[in-house]
Design a protein around this motif. Structure first.
Motif, short mmCIF file in Angstrom:
data_model
loop_
_atom_site.label_atom_id
_atom_site.label_comp_id
_atom_site.label_asym_id
_atom_site.label_seq_id
_atom_site.Cartn_x
_atom_site.Cartn_y
_atom_site.Cartn_z
N SER A 23 8.76 37.82 71.11
CA SER A 23 9.55 36.64 72.11
C SER A 23 10.79 36.52 71.76
O SER A 23 11.47 36.61 72.89
CB SER A 23 8.51 35.34 72.00
OG SER A 23 9.25 34.45 73.07
N SER A 24 11.28 36.17 70.58
CA SER A 24 12.55 36.03 70.24
C SER A 24 13.40 37.36 70.65
O SER A 24 14.41 37.12 70.92
CB SER A 24 12.63 35.61 68.80
OG SER A 24 12.11 34.04 68.59
N ARG A 29 14.07 37.76 74.15
CA ARG A 29 14.92 36.56 74.78
C ARG A 29 16.38 37.23 74.47
O ARG A 29 17.38 36.95 75.09
CB ARG A 29 14.65 35.34 74.24
CG ARG A 29 13.54 34.74 75.01
CD ARG A 29 13.33 33.22 74.83
NE ARG A 29 13.26 32.72 73.28
CZ ARG A 29 11.97 32.68 72.74
NH1 ARG A 29 10.99 32.73 73.41
NH2 ARG A 29 12.14 32.28 71.58
N SER A 30 16.52 37.60 73.23
CA SER A 30 17.98 38.22 72.81
C SER A 30 18.60 39.48 73.71
O SER A 30 19.53 39.65 73.87
CB SER A 30 17.84 38.39 71.25
OG SER A 30 17.19 39.59 70.97
N LYS A 81 17.76 39.63 76.63
CA LYS A 81 17.87 39.19 78.05
C LYS A 81 16.58 39.69 78.98
O LYS A 81 16.78 39.89 79.94
CB LYS A 81 19.04 39.63 78.87
CG LYS A 81 20.50 39.22 77.91
CD LYS A 81 21.51 39.15 78.79
CE LYS A 81 22.76 38.62 78.02
NZ LYS A 81 22.85 37.66 76.70
N VAL A 100 13.88 37.76 79.21
CA VAL A 100 13.06 36.20 79.12
C VAL A 100 12.18 36.42 79.93
O VAL A 100 10.93 35.80 79.29
CB VAL A 100 14.25 35.09 79.57
CG1 VAL A 100 13.37 33.75 79.50
CG2 VAL A 100 15.48 35.07 78.82
N SER A 108 9.41 37.92 77.60
CA SER A 108 9.03 36.99 76.55
C SER A 108 8.40 35.84 76.98
O SER A 108 7.28 35.47 76.01
CB SER A 108 10.30 36.32 75.94
OG SER A 108 10.99 35.47 76.71
#
Length: 158
Positions: free
Chosen positions: A38-39, A42-43, A45, A47, A50
């Motif tokens: 998930s992290s 998100r990094s 892009k 989201v 995630s």
């Protein structure tokens, strides 16, 4: 096919007299994989990806696996059954997350030489690791309390 392997796993777990506290240990590594996925998404892009795995697909898949095991295999519902289904669902969503990360990073060029700042990364990440650990503990505390006060079966259904 998956249901057959899951039923065999549940049967062997129940034959061994598996202790519920030990069953929780199987969830932790899968949960960590899901948090890392998930992290990373998100990094990158991504989201939506995630959030959809952890918040939407994992509960649906866990419920579907539990229904399949109870319906197809005639397994009596128990806390261990629910926990094993939840662990399998978490692992499968974690693997799907790895595929999503791979698909998101295919277009990133690999021509630059990596530079590692291990000491700086560790100093920066230690508070985040502790916070994530406490968050995971807080997230599961209600289930552990229900299991302690009411029993493992009720905690599995909770």
């Amino acid at each position: 096919m998956l249901e057959t392997h899951l039923l065999e796993l549940l049967a062997s777990v129940q034959e061994l007299g598996f202790i519920p506290g030990r069953a929780y240990v199987g969830v932790v590594p899968c949960g960590i994989l899901l948090e890392l996925n998930s992290s990373a998404l998100r990094s990158l892009k991504r989201v939506g990806f995630s959030l959809v795995g952890d918040s939407l697909l994992r509960p649906i898949l866990a419920a579907a696996l539990l229904a399949a095991v109870m319906g197809l295999g005639g397994v009596r519902p128990s806390g261990i059954t629910a926990l094993v289904c939840y662990t399998v669902a978490t692992a499968l969503i974690g693997l799907a997350g790895l595929a999503w990360i791979r698909a998101a990073t295919v277009s990133i060029p690999n021509s630059a030489q990596p530079r590692y700042h291990v000491k700086l990364w560790l100093l920066t990440s230690m508070p985040l690791m502790f916070a994530a650990g406490f968050h995971a503990m807080l997230y599961a505390l209600d289930t552990l309390m229900v299991g302690r006060m009411m029993g493992t079966t009720e905690a599995g259904f909770y």
